[in-house]
Scaffold this active site. Structure first.
Site, PDB file in Angstrom:
ATOM      1  N   ARG A  47      35.618  37.261  36.448  1.00  9.70           N
ATOM      2  CA  ARG A  47      35.938  38.488  37.183  1.00  9.70           C
ATOM      3  C   ARG A  47      37.244  38.257  37.927  1.00  9.70           C
ATOM      4  NH1 ARG A  47      36.748  36.171  41.296  1.00  9.70           N
ATOM      5  NH2 ARG A  47      37.013  38.201  42.273  1.00  9.70           N
ATOM      6  N   ASP A 236      42.935  45.745  42.034  1.00 10.59           N
ATOM      7  CA  ASP A 236      42.533  45.904  40.630  1.00 10.59           C
ATOM      8  C   ASP A 236      43.400  46.916  39.916  1.00 10.59           C
ATOM      9  OD1 ASP A 236      40.007  44.948  42.188  1.00 10.59           O
ATOM     10  OD2 ASP A 236      39.769  44.360  40.086  1.00 10.59           O
TER      11      ASP A 236
HETATM   12  O1  MRU Z   1      34.381  42.934  40.735  1.00 14.66           O
HETATM   13  P1  MRU Z   1      35.422  41.849  40.775  1.00 14.66           P
HETATM   14  O2  MRU Z   1      34.920  40.572  41.357  1.00 14.66           O
HETATM   15  O3  MRU Z   1      36.117  41.681  39.442  1.00 14.66           O
HETATM   16  O4  MRU Z   1      36.516  42.424  41.788  1.00 14.66           O
HETATM   17  C1  MRU Z   1      37.649  41.629  42.015  1.00 14.66           C
HETATM   18  C2  MRU Z   1      38.528  42.131  43.064  1.00 14.66           C
HETATM   19  O5  MRU Z   1      38.347  43.196  43.611  1.00 14.66           O
HETATM   20  C3  MRU Z   1      39.760  41.314  43.336  1.00 14.66           C
HETATM   21  O6  MRU Z   1      40.144  41.421  44.662  1.00 14.66           O
HETATM   22  C4  MRU Z   1      40.895  41.834  42.457  1.00 14.66           C
HETATM   23  O7  MRU Z   1      40.504  41.846  41.124  1.00 14.66           O
HETATM   24  C5  MRU Z   1      42.119  41.017  42.597  1.00 14.66           C
HETATM   25  S1  MRU Z   1      41.970  39.445  41.794  1.00 14.66           S
HETATM   26  C6  MRU Z   1      43.444  38.654  41.935  1.00 14.66           C
END
Ligand code: MRU
Length: 343
Positions: A47, A236
């Site tokens: 993730r 994201d």
């Molecule tokens: O649901 P996730 O764990 O994939 O969410 C990740 C995040 O929100 C991070 O802060 C984002 O992807 C930035 S990673 C450099």
């Protein structure tokens, strides 16, 4: 310094750090099929926006290797179908689609089946290497924003394992260790699946960075009583106007930071910007399984039958963001400044 990596391409397969088991178990699992990559992304074994893109890119490489045909047109068709399938694994992080588009271009350019198989592996490795360089550069641009003794709040995990290496929001803390600058991090636990409590604390402690864990509901009190000097988070998807989607809770931190007069920074590579999305309202927000809220570690904590709303992300509006730290420097979150970045 120990800086972990989540995706390793080895002997024609992915060695993936299973992030669901951290911090108690550090286990790399082998992924050698496209459905295994899809499941790993969807189930959060991998993730973090850039890491999702990197895993999917290697998924396309696995696809090319798994179809035995020597017919280039047939191979292209099969690999592009697999790429389309991988693009459905998660909706919000634009890095997934950015990486798959790059992979699709490499597929389309190939003239022979052998060339296609070689070029998709090379392209996935290039995406990974570029992300490592980009993250280090984000750290270099972010570091001067902080001074010795600063106390910085973050949420979720925008660290090394969410990227190729170094992370985005966490990159300056790794660099601060290298340079002997004393920074303290306050990590929000990040309900529902605790990426802050499990992953950010684990990464920063291994690197020797001073880190304190708080629950998400302690953010306002901590800003007030612990003299928090800045907030920095990953993203994201950054829309064309600077509105930025990140893990649920980020919007709340941005509102609080404004209220306390604390700078609020987003750290994100250009691969996280989506100029086709005009503003935050147009960013698709993933809603995940209610069990992420009603259960903790498989143990039910809420009454059977309870209605649940479980959005995985929220959007910090551009007017609450002090600056977006990219590999090309820090930009103001507005349409003109962002368009200039890509000019
Ligand atoms: O649901 P996730 O764990 O994939 O969410 C990740 C995040 O929100 C991070 O802060 C984002 O992807 C930035 S990673 C450099």
């Amino acid at each position: 310094m120990n800086i972990p990596q989540s995706v390793i391409w080895e002997k024609g397969a992915i060695q993936l750090l299973d992030q669901r088991k951290l911090p108690h178990v550090t286990e790399y699992v082998t992924l050698d099929t496209v459905p295994a990559v899809f499941d790993a992304i969807q189930s959060l074994a991998v993730r973090g926006a850039p890491a999702i893109g990197i895993a999917a890119a290697f998924g396309v490489a696995l696809s090319a290797m798994s179809h035995p045909t020597g017919d280039i047109d047939e191979l292209k068709e099969q690999v592009l179908i697999d790429s389309g399938y991988l693009s459905q694994s998660r909706p919000t992080a634009v890095n997934l689609f950015w990486a798959l588009n790059r992979m699709n271009d490499a597929v389309t350019r190939a003239v022979t089946a052998d060339e296609l198989r070689e070029s998709v592996v090379a392209e996935a490795l290039a995406i990974q290497k570029e992300d490592e360089d980009v993250c280090r550069s984000i750290g270099e641009h972010a570091l001067p924003l902080f001074k010795d003794g600063d106390r910085v709040m973050t949420i979720c995990n925008a660290g090394s394992i969410a990227t190729a290496k170094y992370g985005t929001a966490l990159a300056p803390f790794f660099l601060s260790k290298e340079r002997g600058l004393q920074l303290s991090v306050f990590a929000c636990e990040t309900r529902p699946v605790f990426q802050g409590a499990r992953l950010t604390t684990w990464e920063l402690m291994q690197a020797g960075v001073d880190v304190t864990l708080i629950t998400d509901s302690m953010a306002a009190h901590t800003m007030k009583t612990k003299n928090i000097t800045a907030v920095i988070t990953g993203a994201d998807r950054v829309a064309a106007n600077g509105d930025s989607a990140n893990k649920i809770g980020t919007f709340g931190l941005a509102v609080l930071a404004k209220s306390f007069g604390i700078p609020f920074y987003i750290a994100a590579p250009l691969s996280t910007f989506d100029l086709d999305t005009p503003n935050g309202d147009a960013i698709p927000i993933e809603e995940r399984n209610p069990a992420e809220i009603t259960e903790v570690n498989g143990m039910r904590i809420a009454p059977e039958g309870i209605a649940v709303f479980n959005p995985a992300f929220d959007v910090a509006p551009a007017d609450l963001i002090t600056g977006i730290i990219t590999e090309k420097g820090i930009v103001k979150p507005n349409e003109q400044a962002i368009a200039k970045l890509f000019a």
